[in-house]
Design a protein around this motif. Structure first.
Motif, PDB file in Angstrom:
ATOM      1  N   GLY A 163       0.805  -1.215   0.000  1.00  0.00           N
ATOM      2  CA  GLY A 163       0.000   0.000   0.000  1.00  0.00           C
ATOM      3  C   GLY A 163       0.835   1.261   0.000  1.00  0.00           C
ATOM      4  O   GLY A 163       0.415   2.301   0.507  1.00  0.00           O
ATOM      5  N   PHE A 164       2.033   1.198  -0.597  1.00  0.00           N
ATOM      6  CA  PHE A 164       2.944   2.350  -0.587  1.00  0.00           C
ATOM      7  C   PHE A 164       2.475   3.424  -1.567  1.00  0.00           C
ATOM      8  O   PHE A 164       1.987   3.130  -2.655  1.00  0.00           O
ATOM      9  CB  PHE A 164       4.364   1.900  -0.956  1.00  0.00           C
ATOM     10  N   GLY A 165       2.636   4.679  -1.172  1.00  0.00           N
ATOM     11  CA  GLY A 165       2.321   5.806  -2.041  1.00  0.00           C
ATOM     12  C   GLY A 165       2.941   7.085  -1.512  1.00  0.00           C
ATOM     13  O   GLY A 165       3.730   7.065  -0.554  1.00  0.00           O
ATOM     14  N   TYR A 166       2.567   8.195  -2.132  1.00  0.00           N
ATOM     15  CA  TYR A 166       3.148   9.500  -1.805  1.00  0.00           C
ATOM     16  C   TYR A 166       2.063  10.477  -1.371  1.00  0.00           C
ATOM     17  O   TYR A 166       0.936  10.439  -1.869  1.00  0.00           O
ATOM     18  CB  TYR A 166       3.883  10.071  -3.020  1.00  0.00           C
ATOM     19  N   VAL A 167       2.417  11.370  -0.460  1.00  0.00           N
ATOM     20  CA  VAL A 167       1.558  12.483  -0.074  1.00  0.00           C
ATOM     21  C   VAL A 167       2.244  13.742  -0.596  1.00  0.00           C
ATOM     22  O   VAL A 167       3.349  14.081  -0.168  1.00  0.00           O
ATOM     23  CB  VAL A 167       1.382  12.580   1.460  1.00  0.00           C
ATOM     24  N   VAL A 168       1.603  14.411  -1.551  1.00  0.00           N
ATOM     25  CA  VAL A 168       2.167  15.619  -2.151  1.00  0.00           C
ATOM     26  C   VAL A 168       1.492  16.824  -1.491  1.00  0.00           C
ATOM     27  O   VAL A 168       0.268  16.935  -1.497  1.00  0.00           O
ATOM     28  CB  VAL A 168       1.936  15.645  -3.674  1.00  0.00           C
ATOM     29  N   ALA A 169       2.301  17.704  -0.906  1.00  0.00           N
ATOM     30  CA  ALA A 169       1.777  18.893  -0.233  1.00  0.00           C
ATOM     31  C   ALA A 169       2.398  20.130  -0.864  1.00  0.00           C
ATOM     32  O   ALA A 169       3.594  20.167  -1.134  1.00  0.00           O
ATOM     33  CB  ALA A 169       2.086  18.835   1.260  1.00  0.00           C
ATOM     34  N   PHE A 170       1.573  21.152  -1.085  1.00  0.00           N
ATOM     35  CA  PHE A 170       2.074  22.391  -1.693  1.00  0.00           C
ATOM     36  C   PHE A 170       1.204  23.561  -1.239  1.00  0.00           C
ATOM     37  O   PHE A 170       0.056  23.370  -0.817  1.00  0.00           O
ATOM     38  CB  PHE A 170       2.093  22.286  -3.221  1.00  0.00           C
ATOM     39  N   ARG A 171       1.781  24.747  -1.289  1.00  0.00           N
ATOM     40  CA  ARG A 171       1.048  25.965  -0.949  1.00  0.00           C
ATOM     41  C   ARG A 171       1.701  27.141  -1.641  1.00  0.00           C
ATOM     42  O   ARG A 171       2.930  27.153  -1.838  1.00  0.00           O
ATOM     43  CB  ARG A 171       1.006  26.175   0.556  1.00  0.00           C
ATOM     44  N   PRO A 172       0.891  28.142  -2.021  1.00  0.00           N
ATOM     45  CA  PRO A 172       1.485  29.348  -2.598  1.00  0.00           C
ATOM     46  C   PRO A 172       2.464  29.966  -1.596  1.00  0.00           C
ATOM     47  O   PRO A 172       2.208  29.967  -0.385  1.00  0.00           O
ATOM     48  CB  PRO A 172       0.289  30.268  -2.845  1.00  0.00           C
ATOM     49  N   PHE A 173       3.567  30.457  -2.087  1.00  0.00           N
ATOM     50  CA  PHE A 173       4.601  31.039  -1.233  1.00  0.00           C
ATOM     51  C   PHE A 173       3.984  32.148  -0.376  1.00  0.00           C
ATOM     52  O   PHE A 173       3.251  32.989  -0.868  1.00  0.00           O
ATOM     53  CB  PHE A 173       5.739  31.589  -2.096  1.00  0.00           C
ATOM     54  N   GLY A 174       4.256  32.125   0.916  1.00  0.00           N
ATOM     55  CA  GLY A 174       3.752  33.162   1.817  1.00  0.00           C
ATOM     56  C   GLY A 174       2.434  32.824   2.483  1.00  0.00           C
ATOM     57  O   GLY A 174       1.959  33.572   3.334  1.00  0.00           O
ATOM     58  N   THR A 175       1.810  31.686   2.133  1.00  0.00           N
ATOM     59  CA  THR A 175       0.570  31.283   2.797  1.00  0.00           C
ATOM     60  C   THR A 175       0.873  30.214   3.838  1.00  0.00           C
ATOM     61  O   THR A 175       1.987  29.680   3.885  1.00  0.00           O
ATOM     62  CB  THR A 175      -0.471  30.748   1.784  1.00  0.00           C
ATOM     63  N   THR A 176      -0.123  29.887   4.671  1.00  0.00           N
ATOM     64  CA  THR A 176       0.121  28.947   5.769  1.00  0.00           C
ATOM     65  C   THR A 176      -0.573  27.600   5.598  1.00  0.00           C
ATOM     66  O   THR A 176      -0.219  26.647   6.271  1.00  0.00           O
ATOM     67  CB  THR A 176      -0.345  29.556   7.110  1.00  0.00           C
ATOM     68  N   THR A 177      -1.560  27.507   4.710  1.00  0.00           N
ATOM     69  CA  THR A 177      -2.337  26.282   4.579  1.00  0.00           C
ATOM     70  C   THR A 177      -1.802  25.409   3.444  1.00  0.00           C
ATOM     71  O   THR A 177      -1.699  25.864   2.309  1.00  0.00           O
ATOM     72  CB  THR A 177      -3.822  26.602   4.302  1.00  0.00           C
ATOM     73  N   TRP A 178      -1.486  24.165   3.768  1.00  0.00           N
ATOM     74  CA  TRP A 178      -0.995  23.216   2.780  1.00  0.00           C
ATOM     75  C   TRP A 178      -2.168  22.587   2.035  1.00  0.00           C
ATOM     76  O   TRP A 178      -3.172  22.226   2.639  1.00  0.00           O
ATOM     77  CB  TRP A 178      -0.173  22.104   3.435  1.00  0.00           C
ATOM     78  N   ILE A 179      -2.032  22.434   0.733  1.00  0.00           N
ATOM     79  CA  ILE A 179      -2.951  21.640  -0.082  1.00  0.00           C
ATOM     80  C   ILE A 179      -2.297  20.276  -0.226  1.00  0.00           C
ATOM     81  O   ILE A 179      -1.116  20.187  -0.589  1.00  0.00           O
ATOM     82  CB  ILE A 179      -3.160  22.292  -1.467  1.00  0.00           C
ATOM     83  N   GLN A 180      -3.040  19.196   0.078  1.00  0.00           N
ATOM     84  CA  GLN A 180      -2.457  17.861   0.021  1.00  0.00           C
ATOM     85  C   GLN A 180      -3.234  16.970  -0.929  1.00  0.00           C
ATOM     86  O   GLN A 180      -4.456  17.093  -1.046  1.00  0.00           O
ATOM     87  CB  GLN A 180      -2.441  17.207   1.406  1.00  0.00           C
ATOM     88  N   THR A 181      -2.522  16.089  -1.578  1.00  0.00           N
ATOM     89  CA  THR A 181      -3.141  15.065  -2.416  1.00  0.00           C
ATOM     90  C   THR A 181      -2.339  13.785  -2.277  1.00  0.00           C
ATOM     91  O   THR A 181      -1.172  13.816  -1.856  1.00  0.00           O
ATOM     92  CB  THR A 181      -3.216  15.510  -3.896  1.00  0.00           C
ATOM     93  N   VAL A 182      -2.950  12.664  -2.610  1.00  0.00           N
ATOM     94  CA  VAL A 182      -2.307  11.362  -2.482  1.00  0.00           C
ATOM     95  C   VAL A 182      -2.052  10.787  -3.870  1.00  0.00           C
ATOM     96  O   VAL A 182      -2.928  10.823  -4.734  1.00  0.00           O
ATOM     97  CB  VAL A 182      -3.198  10.400  -1.662  1.00  0.00           C
ATOM     98  N   VAL A 183      -0.840  10.287  -4.080  1.00  0.00           N
ATOM     99  CA  VAL A 183      -0.473   9.590  -5.309  1.00  0.00           C
ATOM    100  C   VAL A 183      -0.261   8.133  -4.919  1.00  0.00           C
ATOM    101  O   VAL A 183       0.667   7.813  -4.174  1.00  0.00           O
ATOM    102  CB  VAL A 183       0.796  10.195  -5.944  1.00  0.00           C
TER     103      VAL A 183
END
Length: 194
Positions: free
Chosen positions: A84-104
């Motif tokens: 069940g291995f996979g990746y959690v990709v997290a990103f946010r616009p520079f200067g913001t505090t909330t991460w957007i996450q998705t699973v690959v």
């Protein structure tokens, strides 16, 4: 393991990788040296564990309009530590505090593309990529900066003129197009003949 006393017939092998199949051989030895190794044992798989190593070489960039492309080096199977291995990709616009996450969910996938019309061209994003398997979530990579896709030039150069310098050379000149860094990096111009 270290050399084992000749009257001992078992040993514990430590520091193995989780969720990897191993075979073992035994060699008898004395003062003269070691003999022939035994036939290999049956394959034995160690138990699963939470992944311990995040992806390396996290970067990205490029892509088409309104895209954020994130890339990484996939984790090899022997370091995935379980099913069940996979990746959690997290990103946010520079200067913001909330991460957007998705699973690959595919362990062999080396990239993720986020598409959204609200993405401004050539905008910096903070990006990190983590790992997980059926046992739980492992660590994230360190945070790196990735720029969204650049915007293609929307106007053509003006004032194009050509002057013959010799029987085999023509000099071509033009007026530079107005360009703002928020649209990307202007790499150059392409001159074509017809």
């Amino acid at each position: 393991p270290d050399v084992i006393d000749g009257k001992t017939f078992t040993t514990t092998v430590v520091d193995l990788n989780p969720w990897v199949e191993y075979e073992f051989r035994v060699v008898a030895s004395n003062k003269v040296g070691g003999g022939e190794p035994s036939l290999p044992s049956e394959k034995v798989r160690t138990e699963e564990a939470v992944p311990e190593i995040p992806p390396s070489e996290v970067s990205g960039g490029g892509g088409s309009r309104s895209e954020l492309v994130i890339t990484w080096d996939p984790i090899p199977e022997e370091l995935q530590n379980g099913e069940g291995f996979g990746y959690v990709v997290a990103f946010r616009p520079f200067g913001t505090t909330t991460w957007i996450q998705t699973v690959v969910t595919s362990p062999d996938t080396p990239r993720y593309v986020f598409r959204n019309e609200s993405i401004l061209p050539f905008s910096p994003y903070e990006v990190k990529v983590g790992v997980y398997n059926n046992k739980g979530e492992g660590p994230f990579s360190s945070v790196t900066t990735v720029f969204s896709a650049e915007e293609e030039p929307s106007i053509a150069p003006a004032g194009v003129s050509a002057t013959s310098l010799s029987s085999s050379v023509i000099e071509v000149s033009w007026t530079a197009i107005p360009w703002k860094m928020s649209s990307g990096r202007l790499l150059g111009y392409e001159v074509s003949t017809f």
